[in-house]
Design a protein around this motif. Sequence first.
Motif, short mmCIF file in Angstrom:
data_model
loop_
_atom_site.label_atom_id
_atom_site.label_comp_id
_atom_site.label_asym_id
_atom_site.label_seq_id
_atom_site.Cartn_x
_atom_site.Cartn_y
_atom_site.Cartn_z
N ALA A 94 46.06 34.66 37.09
CA ALA A 94 46.20 33.64 36.05
C ALA A 94 44.91 33.56 35.25
CB ALA A 94 46.52 32.29 36.67
N ILE A 95 45.02 33.58 33.94
CA ILE A 95 43.85 33.56 33.06
C ILE A 95 44.02 32.46 32.02
CG2 ILE A 95 42.43 34.87 31.43
CD1 ILE A 95 43.52 37.43 32.74
N LEU A 96 43.02 31.61 31.92
CA LEU A 96 42.97 30.61 30.85
C LEU A 96 42.03 31.12 29.77
CD1 LEU A 96 43.39 27.76 29.60
CD2 LEU A 96 41.45 27.00 31.01
N PHE A 136 49.59 36.15 34.25
CA PHE A 136 50.04 34.95 33.56
C PHE A 136 48.86 34.41 32.74
CE2 PHE A 136 50.81 30.24 33.66
CZ PHE A 136 51.93 30.24 32.84
N GLU A 137 49.00 34.44 31.43
CA GLU A 137 47.93 33.98 30.55
C GLU A 137 48.31 32.67 29.89
OE1 GLU A 137 45.13 35.45 26.80
OE2 GLU A 137 47.04 36.43 27.19
N VAL A 138 47.36 31.74 29.86
CA VAL A 138 47.54 30.45 29.19
C VAL A 138 46.46 30.33 28.13
CG1 VAL A 138 47.49 27.95 29.48
CG2 VAL A 138 48.51 29.39 31.25
N LYS A 139 46.84 29.88 26.94
CA LYS A 139 45.86 29.65 25.88
C LYS A 139 45.79 28.15 25.57
CE LYS A 139 45.77 34.15 23.65
NZ LYS A 139 45.71 34.86 22.36
N LYS A 140 44.61 27.60 25.80
CA LYS A 140 44.44 26.17 25.58
C LYS A 140 42.96 25.89 25.41
CE LYS A 140 45.90 21.79 25.66
NZ LYS A 140 46.79 21.24 24.63
N GLY A 141 42.62 25.06 24.44
CA GLY A 141 41.23 24.65 24.24
C GLY A 141 40.56 25.37 23.11
N LYS A 142 39.54 24.71 22.56
CA LYS A 142 38.84 25.30 21.42
C LYS A 142 37.47 25.86 21.80
CE LYS A 142 36.90 20.84 19.86
NZ LYS A 142 36.87 19.87 18.74
N ASP A 143 36.96 25.50 22.97
CA ASP A 143 35.65 26.00 23.38
C ASP A 143 35.76 27.44 23.87
OD1 ASP A 143 34.11 23.60 22.94
OD2 ASP A 143 35.14 22.75 24.68
N PRO A 144 34.72 28.26 23.63
CA PRO A 144 34.77 29.67 24.02
C PRO A 144 34.53 29.87 25.51
CG PRO A 144 32.65 29.19 23.03
CD PRO A 144 33.47 27.93 22.92
N LYS A 145 35.49 29.44 26.32
CA LYS A 145 35.36 29.62 27.76
C LYS A 145 36.72 29.91 28.38
CE LYS A 145 35.26 24.65 28.84
NZ LYS A 145 34.49 23.60 29.55
N SER A 146 36.68 30.76 29.38
CA SER A 146 37.90 31.18 30.08
C SER A 146 37.77 30.85 31.56
CB SER A 146 38.13 32.68 29.90
OG SER A 146 38.33 33.01 28.55
N TYR A 147 38.90 30.99 32.24
CA TYR A 147 38.94 30.74 33.68
C TYR A 147 39.88 31.76 34.30
CZ TYR A 147 38.91 28.09 38.05
OH TYR A 147 38.74 27.70 39.36
N VAL A 148 39.43 32.39 35.39
CA VAL A 148 40.20 33.45 36.03
C VAL A 148 40.52 33.03 37.46
CG1 VAL A 148 40.19 35.85 36.80
CG2 VAL A 148 39.12 35.23 34.62
N ASN A 149 41.77 33.23 37.86
CA ASN A 149 42.21 32.85 39.20
C ASN A 149 43.10 33.96 39.75
OD1 ASN A 149 43.27 31.64 41.48
ND2 ASN A 149 43.63 29.66 40.50
N LEU A 150 42.68 34.58 40.84
CA LEU A 150 43.49 35.59 41.52
C LEU A 150 43.95 35.03 42.86
CD1 LEU A 150 40.73 37.14 40.23
CD2 LEU A 150 42.08 39.13 40.88
N THR A 151 45.26 35.12 43.13
CA THR A 151 45.81 34.55 44.35
C THR A 151 46.72 35.55 45.06
OG1 THR A 151 45.80 32.35 43.31
CG2 THR A 151 47.06 32.60 45.34
N TRP A 152 46.47 35.74 46.35
CA TRP A 152 47.35 36.54 47.21
C TRP A 152 48.06 35.60 48.18
CZ3 TRP A 152 42.74 38.16 45.35
CH2 TRP A 152 42.63 39.48 44.88
N ARG A 153 49.32 35.89 48.47
CA ARG A 153 50.08 35.13 49.46
C ARG A 153 50.84 36.07 50.37
NH1 ARG A 153 50.23 31.31 45.31
NH2 ARG A 153 49.70 29.20 46.00
N GLU A 154 50.97 35.65 51.62
CA GLU A 154 51.70 36.47 52.59
C GLU A 154 52.38 35.54 53.58
OE1 GLU A 154 52.79 40.30 53.73
OE2 GLU A 154 51.06 40.01 52.41
N GLU A 155 53.70 35.61 53.68
CA GLU A 155 54.39 34.82 54.69
C GLU A 155 54.33 35.57 56.01
OE1 GLU A 155 58.74 32.77 55.65
OE2 GLU A 155 58.28 33.52 53.62
N MET A 156 53.78 34.91 57.03
CA MET A 156 53.60 35.56 58.32
C MET A 156 53.34 34.49 59.37
SD MET A 156 49.71 37.03 57.87
CE MET A 156 49.60 37.48 59.59
N PRO A 157 53.64 34.79 60.63
CA PRO A 157 53.38 33.80 61.69
C PRO A 157 51.89 33.46 61.76
CG PRO A 157 54.78 35.58 62.49
CD PRO A 157 54.27 36.01 61.16
#
Length: 932
Positions: free
Chosen positions: A926-928, A752-773
Amino acid sequence: MKKTWTSLFLFLVPLAIWSQGPNTPIPVSDKVKIGVLDNGLKYYLRQNPKPENKVELRLVVNAGSILEDERQLGLAHFLEHMAFNGTKSFAKNDIVSFLQSIGVEFGADLNAYTSFDETVYILPIPLQNPDNLDKGFQVLKEMGFDMLLDSQEIDKERGVVLEELRLSLSAERRILEKTLADELYGSKYVERLPIGTKEVLENFTYEDLRRFYKTWYRPDLMAVIAVGDVDVATLEEKVTSFFGDIPAAENPVDRPVFDVPNHEDTKIAIATDKEAQQMLVQVLYKDKADAKPQTTYMDYRDSMIDNLFSAMISNRLGELANSDNPPFLYGISEYSGTYARTKNAYRSIAITTPEKASYSLNALLIENERVRKFGFLSSELSRAKQDMLTMYEKSYNERDKKNSSQVLGEYIRNFLEQEPIPGIEWEYQFAQAVLPSISLKEVNSRVERFLHKDNMVVVLRGPENEATKNITDNSLAAVVSSVDNQTIESYAEEAIQENLIESLPKGSSISSKAYMEDIDTHHIVLSNGIEVYYKQTDFQNDNIVVSAYSPGGTSMYALDSFLASDLATPYLAQAGYGGLSVSDMEKFMSGKTASFQSRIGTYQEGGSGSATNKDLETLFELIYVHFTSLNKNEAVFNALLNNLKAYYPSLLSNPQTFFQVAVSDKQNEGNERYTGFPSAEDFEAVNYDLAHSLRRSRFADANDFTFFFVGNFNPENLESLAQKYLGALPVMDSKETYQVSDFRIADAYELFEVKKGKDPKSYVNLTWREEMPYNGKTEMHIDALGELLSIKLIEKLREEESGVYGVGASGSMSQIPYGNLSFRIAFPCGPENVDSLIKFTLEQIDAIKSGKVLEEDLNKIKESYLVNYRESLKKDGFWISYLTDSFKYKKDWSRVLHYEKKVSNITIEDLVQAANNFLDEKYFLAILNPEN
């Protein structure tokens, strides 16, 4: 005239304090030993038992970015980085590795900062191994005098610092650069932001950096501060042995002091930006004279008058913000320092909406002018004195229970700014003696010194949009000049009720008692069904904390009711409790040390608070009115909602906020109970009556509430108050639990990529989820895996690749509303490095999966866990959370006793297995990226 005033002054103040008159020098506390080595290095030493087996070390350098020449912009801060990249005895990263091995976390514990005028190195040293003390002093000494400043390491660190510079690129920085030119008009500070410039950071020579180190890192500009669980004689011997043989600087350059020139006019500084989130209006009145240190009794008394004035005008601004016609969301006035050591200022600040910027400025000016014309009321001064004395009393009562990290701040300021350090014993005694002598006339007269049209700066910072495009220097100047022509009435206040509770129903007796000996906790059940757990401690001398929990929350609301009320729920308290408005409650609580905040979450309702023993009954009264007497004031609520409606849209101008909202929106597609970021239509659809009714219903039945108390209290008194107040709460014969939605965030790979902002900087977010007891062992392993990956990613992405300034990984498990495991990795970086850094990140995960885990890294994690655990056991905050969570999640009450064994049992295989089990190919990436 001066002689008459002094005589009157001495008459009013007890002779025990003023035996030598108002010009008596402020003493230095006998709790701290101050010395100066032959080479000029100063030291501050104090034995402090909290926390046990730990010492806090600081190296304070009286040199910051203000001392840089044009070829060195940003190098004071760069030098701070290099202290962790190789010294005489520690190769690159060895300092960080050593400190991690003894339980010190890089960033969280081990750190440093550089400002305009100083650089401070922060080293907390656990002392389970006595040899750590020598190692800590050695690290401190070599940071100050034995950095290697290797050319290759300098070039590697350029990338890291440039990434930090990239992080600073923002609306906030652009706005600061614009307004600082007027706020500190004519000063060198305007040109010396500590982060520096890209051009210099990319092109400075090795000699430029070494020259700064050689010129300014010298004994006569340094102080070593050591506070902790070590006797002063030992600390002094360490300072002498590690720093005593350092030669004094030969022909040292004078350390210049830079002033802030005065100006005869009123400056107007307007800075707007399309990415700015918040509208701030400030009126700054800079002193004409340079700041001088407090050295005498009279100086200290004068500072108390300044603080009383600041408190009273801020209370008035707070009252305006909480009214049914608020000119701003938040307002405060204070007399304090500025970015420059040499200049103090009186300032009035408002957080507002773009539409109300000029109106808010006018309101600030009018309130200051109201004080000039009419002064304060004696009732206001009385409350401000009560609050100030209560503050001193609380600090005095806890004088032997402060953590070392809380103690040493004033020693840093004493070295850098000559802040007095007489000790709380003297300060409390002085306040008791002197506060009664401070007259209303004295406080009111401060306004003439504070307010002046010369050396004045009006600052407006905020979003660039339709509401602000027509704000000009002339329009703001017109607001300033219009104040003289406006009709201003004197401030008036009505008497408030004397009792918080008009009529208290009969309480309930205790129907059963139990004692959990292994964790020294008592459990009582009142005859109305309310349960109370309490643990008596001596971690603080006079502090009690409380937590309340009940399952349910907004999950119990029908869907249409939830959607119509959710936006209102957090702001219902704006109407106040017990018939008192928010402002009147503040007045009622003057001089008291008690607080309680109730809240409703998605799956629970409850609250938290604290009190001293003398105000413990007031705490119970607050709990009672939060359950039974939420006020209803639609005018106040609508006024706040209208301000929020105008305030919220600007928040999405910030790329990071926009990104977080977009990610949340994406992950919650199909979730009918997801409300997301509120729109104008959402604000219009709020049903206040319904929200108020639903909130009352969640607290109308206290039968399924459980209360937890931890602190230094008398158990009999606590039980008596619980019976009186908790026993009087309304109860029904019902038990509830939260409702679980069928919605689940997808457990699948998605980019999922989002483009926002004029400054040359990005943000990376990796998320794992697992439903379990839920499983406690799995939770510990996934948390440790997060710590391990943080270590390895810092080594790879920051130290080897110079691609990030910071990176972190974390894993956790939750039980409510259902068993769930989550794992997250996040880092900011340059857009050009996004793909390669993600690749390196996944390679580090694969390396762990294949068993490439070092025993020394696992030992670092274990030691950090144990250090934090041992400190936490002596904190009320830990125990209130522990008791609440034990009940809430039905956990083993005695599990804390086995924590060290559980930590020691963690193996490399556990982390390898966790990585293989949970860090699979199904993650949300997710990448900004910037818009261009």
